[in-house]
Write a protein that holds these residues in place. Structure first.
Motif, short mmCIF file in Angstrom:
data_model
loop_
_atom_site.label_atom_id
_atom_site.label_comp_id
_atom_site.label_asym_id
_atom_site.label_seq_id
_atom_site.Cartn_x
_atom_site.Cartn_y
_atom_site.Cartn_z
N GLN A 21 6.16 91.78 11.06
CA GLN A 21 6.32 92.89 11.98
C GLN A 21 5.15 93.86 11.79
OE1 GLN A 21 8.73 93.84 14.52
NE2 GLN A 21 6.91 95.09 14.81
N MET A 23 2.90 97.35 12.47
CA MET A 23 3.37 98.74 12.45
C MET A 23 2.76 99.58 13.58
SD MET A 23 1.25 100.33 9.20
CE MET A 23 1.75 102.02 9.49
N TRP A 24 1.99 98.96 14.47
CA TRP A 24 1.40 99.73 15.57
C TRP A 24 1.00 98.78 16.69
CZ3 TRP A 24 2.27 104.53 16.34
CH2 TRP A 24 1.51 105.29 17.23
N LYS A 53 5.31 92.21 17.90
CA LYS A 53 4.73 93.41 18.50
C LYS A 53 5.55 94.65 18.12
CE LYS A 53 1.64 91.03 20.87
NZ LYS A 53 0.20 91.12 20.64
N TYR A 54 4.87 95.79 18.12
CA TYR A 54 5.51 97.06 17.77
C TYR A 54 5.90 97.82 19.02
CZ TYR A 54 5.99 101.83 16.00
OH TYR A 54 6.46 103.08 15.70
N ILE A 58 11.07 100.53 16.84
CA ILE A 58 11.00 99.65 15.66
C ILE A 58 10.92 100.47 14.38
CG2 ILE A 58 9.53 98.00 14.43
CD1 ILE A 58 10.93 96.64 16.61
N VAL A 60 9.95 99.30 10.77
CA VAL A 60 9.40 98.09 10.15
C VAL A 60 10.20 97.70 8.90
CG1 VAL A 60 7.35 97.01 9.14
CG2 VAL A 60 7.11 98.59 11.06
N ASN A 74 3.12 98.58 6.41
CA ASN A 74 3.60 99.95 6.42
C ASN A 74 2.72 100.81 5.53
OD1 ASN A 74 5.37 102.17 6.95
ND2 ASN A 74 7.05 100.72 7.20
N GLU A 126 8.75 106.29 13.21
CA GLU A 126 8.27 105.55 12.04
C GLU A 126 7.28 106.38 11.25
OE1 GLU A 126 7.70 102.11 9.51
OE2 GLU A 126 9.24 102.60 10.99
#
Length: 841
Positions: A21, A23-24, A53-54, A58, A60, A74, A126
Motif C-alpha cells: 500500500q 502512502m501517496w 493506489k492511495y 486510506i 496505510v 509510511n 494520514e
C-alpha cells in the motif's frame, strides 16, 4: 501461439502474489516500486506484486495490520505506532532525511512557524499522524488544534486561490510545482528545527515477516534494486512515470526535479539506499519522548528487521522443526588428516573444524564429535548410524549406499611425495614398477586402484605412516592431497621429502550426512552455500601455504640468479652513492628553504578551509542544540506542573549528555584537521572522501550540487588529514566554478579505480572546464583568477605538494567530455594517483 499463451499463463500462475500500500499519489516518490515491477525484478524472485493506489480514506497502517496489504510505506510515526502495541517491523527507509515540509506562498507574510496559528492547513488524515510534523510544531508551541484543518486536494492550486494558507508537502515536489506556475514559496522544514528523521519507511507486520521470511527478503531486495536502477537511469524512469504512472498529470520537468531532489536524500554516507540504524531510531525515540509524543518503552531491535534481510541463510518451518527435535548432531571425522582435520585432546581442529563451527552457529544446533582413532573406524561408525554427519569426505559409489553429500566446497589436487633427490614425475607409468603408499579407505585410494591396476599400492593407516615409509625407503612415494602432504613436509620433513608429481585427479570434498534423514543434507547444503567466498579463503589461508615444483629443477638456477642479482644491486648502489655525494649538499640547502615555505603555505591553505568548515559545523550543531533546548524546556514545563518523574528526568539528562558529546566530537574533528602530526595510519579511502564531503556538504546542498560516487572499500597507509585537505580544496574549487557557471544540474562525480599498482581517484565537474591558457598554471603558488578559482591561490598548489611530496603520488588536471545519464557534459577532471604498495587489497 496457443503454446506461448499456455506457457505465459503457467509462468504467471507460478508467481507468488503480494501487495504494498503506497502512502501517496503516483509520482517519482515511488519510482523504485514501479521500476522493480516494470523491469521484472519482482518477477525474477518469483513475486507478482500489486502496487495499491492511495486515496484520502486510506490508513496505510490499518491496511497492513488488517491484511489488506502485505507491505506499506509510511513516516517515522511508525515508531510511535510500535510503542502503542502495533506489532510491525521496519525493513528500510527510502529517505535518509525527510523531505516533509510545511509550504506557504511567499506573499502570505508567514515568516515564523508561530505565524501559522489560526491559519488554514491543508493536510490529509494520514498526514495528521506524522510525528515529524507534530514535533516541529510542538517545539514552537504550535498544535494542529491551533489551525483550521481541511482535507488535502493533492495540488498547489488551493494555496494560489487562498483556500488554504499552508499545506503539508514534500520539498522534492510542490515547491517546483508552485514555481512552474510563477509563484515563490515559503518553506518550514523540520530539519531546520532539529528534526531530521527517516521518511518513506517500508514496513510490514511482524506476523507476516515471521511466516514469510523469504518473501519479505526477496520483495525488499528487489525493491532496493528498483531504486538503484531508478536513480542510475533517471531519464528512463521519468519517462516511464510520465507515460504510465501519472495520475497527477505532472510535467516532465517537475518529475525530473523530484528525481534529482530525492536522489540527494536517499543515499546514506556509504552510498546505500534503504539504511535504518538503531542509533538514529534511538535518537528519534528520545525526541518523541521529550516532546511527549510517546510514553511506552520500545525494543529497537524488535522494531528493525534489517538482520534477516541481510542474512541469506533461511530455513523453512519443516527444517526448523527437524533441528528442534534433533537437539544435537553427531559427527565423525578423520582423526589424523591435517590441515583438513585432526582430533587433538578430544577436540576437532583444522579446516573442516572451522567450517563446522560456522555451520553450527548458523543452524543453532550443537554438532558433537564422536572420537575415533582411525579413518576406517570413523567409516564403520557411519555405516552403523552412530554418526549423523562426516565433516569432510569425498563421494564414492560405496559411500552413497548410506550417505548423502552436499555440493563439494573444497577441490584439492592429488600429488606424489618422494625422496628429496627423486626426479619430477609427470606420468605415473614412469614408476609403475615402484611401491606407492596410499591411505586405506580414502576415496581417491579406491579411484587410483581401479584406474591403475598394475601399480603396487601399499595401504597405510594415515598420512604420517605413509610419509614415514617414504623417508625410510620402504616405498618410492606416497599419494595424498596437496594440502595434507605439504603440511606434513613443512612441519616434519623439510630437506628430506618433496612433492615430485601432480595428478589430474582432485579431492572434491563435501560434508556427508546419513541418507535416512534426507532433510539434514538440505540444511547442511544451505549452510555451506551461505558461507561467503572471502570467509572460505580466510580459512584456507589460515591452514594452507603449499607449492609444488614443475618439471624443471631450479635447485641450481635460483641461487645463481640471486647471486647475480645481488652483484648488480651492489654495483648500482656504488654508482648511486658516488652521484648522491655530489648532489647531497646542494639539495640539502634547497630542502631547508622549501620546507619552511611549504609549512607556511600549508597552514595558509588550512586557514582558507576554515570558513567552509565553520559553516558546516554550524549546520551540524543545529539538531543537537535543538534537542538540548527541547529537553531543557520539556523538563522545565513538567517541573512547573509537578509532572516530571525521575525516569523522565534522567532520560532527558542522558539525551542532553549525548548531544553534548556529539558537539564535543565535532570540535575534536575540527582540531584534528588542523593538527600538525604526520603519522601514517590505516585509512579507508571511501571514508576519507565521505569525511571531506561532509565538511563541504552545507555549501554543496545550498548550491544543489549533485554528488555521484563510484567508490570502493580500499584500505591504505596514508596521512588522513592531508588527504581530506586535498579533497576539500578540489571540492571547493569545483563548487565555486559550478556556482559561477549556473549549471541547471551541477554535478561532481567521484570515481575510485585500481590500475598498475596505483589507486586512482578521479574527480569531475560539469563547469565547462578550465581555460586552456591557464590550465598549466593552476598548480603554481599564488596563481588565481576571479573566474574559476577564488581565494588565496595556494589551495591547488598546496594540494599538489601534499600529494606528490607527502603521499608519494601524483595530481593531474585536464578538461574532459563525459556522459552522465545519457547526457553529454564538459568540465575539469582531477586525477589523484596514490601507490597501492601499502594497501590491504
Amino acid at each position: 501461439m496457443l503454446l506461448l499463451i499456455s506457457f505465459s499463463f503457467l509462468k504467471a500462475s507460478a508467481l507468488q502474489k503480494t501487495s504494498i500500500q503506497l502512502m501517496w499519489l503516483d509520482q517519482f516518490q515511488f519510482a523504485g516500486f514501479y521500476i522493480a515491477k516494470e523491469k521484472g525484478f519482482y518477477e525474477d524472485v518469483g513475486l507478482d506484486v500489486e502496487l495499491k493506489k492511495y486515496n484520502s480514506s486510506i490508513n496505510v497502517l490499518d491496511e497492513v495490520l488488517n491484511k489488506r496489504a502485505d507491505f506499506g510505506t509510511n513516516s517515522s510515526s511508525l515508531i510511535i505506532d510500535k510503542s502503542n502495541g502495533n506489532d510491525i517491523v521496519l525493513l528500510g527507509s527510502v529517505f535518509q532525511s525527510s523531505p516533509l515540509i510545511l509550504l506557504a506562498l511567499k506573499d502570505s507574510k508567514l515568516q515564523y512557524l508561530e505565524d501559522i496559528k489560526n491559519k488554514t492547513l491543508m493536510i490529509s488524515k494520514e498526514q495528521q499522524r506524522f510525528a515529524t510534523l507534530k514535533s516541529m510544531l510542538s517545539s514552537k508551541g504550535v498544535e494542529l488544534s491551533d489551525m483550521k484543518l481541511i482535507e488535502h486536494s493533492y495540488g498547489v492550486d488551493d494555496l494560489i486561490n487562498k483556500k488554504a494558507d499552508v499545506m503539508l508537502a514534500y520539498a522534492t515536489n510542490e515547491p517546483f510545482l508552485l514555481k512552474e506556475k510563477g509563484y515563490e514559496s515559503t518553506i518550514f522544514n523540520p530539519k531546520d528545527y532539529g528534526f531530521d528523521f527517516y521518511e518513506e519507511i517500508i514496513f510490514t507486520s511482524k506476523e507476516f515477516a515471521k511466516e514469510n521470511p523469504k518473501l519479505v527478503k526477496d520483495f525488499y531486495k528487489a525493491t532496493i534494486k528498483g531504486w538503484e536502477y531508478a536513480f542510475e537511469n533517471i531519464d528512463e524512469t521519468v519517462n516511464l512515470i510520465y507515460k504510465k504512472y501519472n495520475s497527477q498529470n505532472k510535467s516532465l520537468q517537475s518529475l525530473h526535479f523530484e528525481a534529482n531532489e530525492m536522489k540527494k536524500l536517499a543515499y546514506d554516507k556509504n552510498g546505500k539506499i534503504g539504511t535504518i540504524t538503531p542509533e538514529k531510531i534511538n535518537l528519534i525515540v528520545n525526541t518523541y519522548r521529550i516532546m511527549g509524543a510517546m510514553n511506552n518503552k520500545i525494543d529497537v531491535n524488535d522494531l528493525i528487521y534489517t538482520n534477516p534481510l541481510n542474512d541469506d541463510f533461511l530455513l523453512n518451518d519443516e527444517e526448523k522443526r527437524y533441528l528442534e527435535k534433533k537437539e544435537r548432531i553427531t559427527m565423525c571425522v578423520d582423526p589424523n588428516w591435517m590441515p583438513f582435520e585432526k582430533i587433538e585432546n578430544n577436540k576437532h581442529i583444522g579446516i573442516a573444524a572451522d567450517y563446522i563451527k560456522i555451520i553450527e552457529n548458523k543452524i543453532k544446533t550443537p554438532i558433537v564429535l564422536i572420537p575415533t582413532k582411525t579413518w576406517s573406524e570413523s567409516i564403520e561408525k557411519g555405516k552403523k548410524r552412530e554418526c549423523d554427519i562426516f565433516s569432510l569426505v569425498m563421494t564414492t559409489p560405496e559411500r552413497e549406499k548410506y550417505l548423502n553429500f552436499t555440493k563439494p566446497f573444497l577441490n584439492i589436487p592429488v600429488v606424489l611425495a618422494s625422496n628429496i633427490n627423486a626426479p619430477f614425475i609427470d606420468n605415473i607409468n614412469q614408476i609403475k614398477h615402484e611401491k606407492l603408499a596410499i591411505v586405506k579407505d580414502y576415496a581417491y585410494a579406491e579411484i587410483f586402484k581401479i584406474k591403475f591396476p598394475n601399480i603396487n599400492f601399499i595401504d597405510v593407516v594415515n598420512v604420517k605412516e605413509g610419509l614415514k615409509k617414504v623417508e625410510k625407503g620402504e616405498v618410492f612415494g606416497f599419494i595424498g592431497s596437496l594440502a595434507t602432504v605439504g603440511y606434513e613436509i613443512q612441519n616434519n620433513y623439510i630437506g628430506q621429502l618433496k612433492i615430485t608429481g601432480k595428478f589430474d585427479e582432485t579431492l572434491d570434498l563435501a560434508i556427508a550426512s546419513r541418507n535416512d534423514e534426507a532433510i539434514l543434507n538440505t540444511i547442511l547444503s544451505k549452510a555451506i552455500e551461505d558461507i561467503p567466498s572471502i570467509q572460505r579463503q580466510e580459512i584456507l589461508n589460515k591452514w594452507i601455504s603449499i607449492n609444488y615444483p614443475k618439471e624443471v629443477d631450479y635447485k641450481l638456477l635460483i641461487p645463481i640468479t640471486i647471486f647475480l642479482f645481488i652483484l648488480v644491486l651492489i654495483y648500482r648502489q656504488y654508482l648511486l652513492k658516488k652521484l648522491n655525494k655530489k648532489l647531497l649538499d646542494k639539495v640539502k640547502l634547497e630542502i631547508q628553504k622549501n620546507e619552511e615555505k611549504n609549512r607556511i603555505l600549508i597552514q595558509q591553505s588550512r586557514m582558507a578551509s576554515m570558513g567552509e568548515m565553520l559553516e558546516n559545523i554550524a549546520h551540524q550543531w543545529r539538531q543537537p542544540l535543538s534537542t538540548i533546548s527541547v529537553c531543557a524546556t520539556g523538563m522545565e514545563v513538567k517541573k512547573k506542573y509537578n509532572t516530571l518523574d525521575d525516569e523522565e528526568f534522567f532520560k532527558s539528562i542522558n539525551h542532553i549528555k549525548k548531544s553534548t558529546q556529539y558537539l564535543s566530537n565535532t570540535i575534536d574533528d575540527f582540531r584534528n584537521f588542523f593538527s600538525k602530526d604526520k603519522i601514517l595510519t590505516k585509512i579507508n579511502i571511501s571514508n576519507v572522501i565521505n569525511k571531506a564531503l561532509d565538511l563541504v556538504s552545507t555549501t554543496f546542498n545550498s548550491n544543489k550540487i549533485v554528488v555521484v560516487k563510484h567508490l570502493e572499500d580500499i584500505n591504505i597507509l596514508s596521512l588522513e588529514n592531508e588527504l581530506i585537505q586535498v579533497f576539500m580544496n578540489i571540492f571547493v574549487n569545483a563548487k565555486d566554478a559550478l556556482k559561477e557557471q549556473k549549471q541547471e544540474q551541477p554535478l561532481l562525480i567521484i570515481t575510485i579505480t585500481k590500475e598498475n599498482g596505483f589507486l586512482n581517484i578521479k574527480i569531475q565537474d560539469n563547469a565547462n572546464g578550465i581555460k586552456e591558457d591557464i590550465i598549466d598554471k593552476i598548480f603554481e603558488p599564488y596563481f588565481t583568477t576571479k573566474h574559476k578559482f577564488k581565494g588565496t591561490g595556494i589551495g591547488l598548489y598546496m594540494s599538489k605538494l601534499l600529494v606528490e611530496k607527502h603521499l608519494n603520488g601524483s595530481l593531474l588536471v585536464s578538461n574532459k567530455t563525459f556522459v552522465y545519464e545519457e547526457k553529454e557534459y564538459f568540465g575539469a577532471e582531477f586525477i589523484i594517483s596514490l601507490p597501492l604498495e601499502n594497501s590491504d587489497d
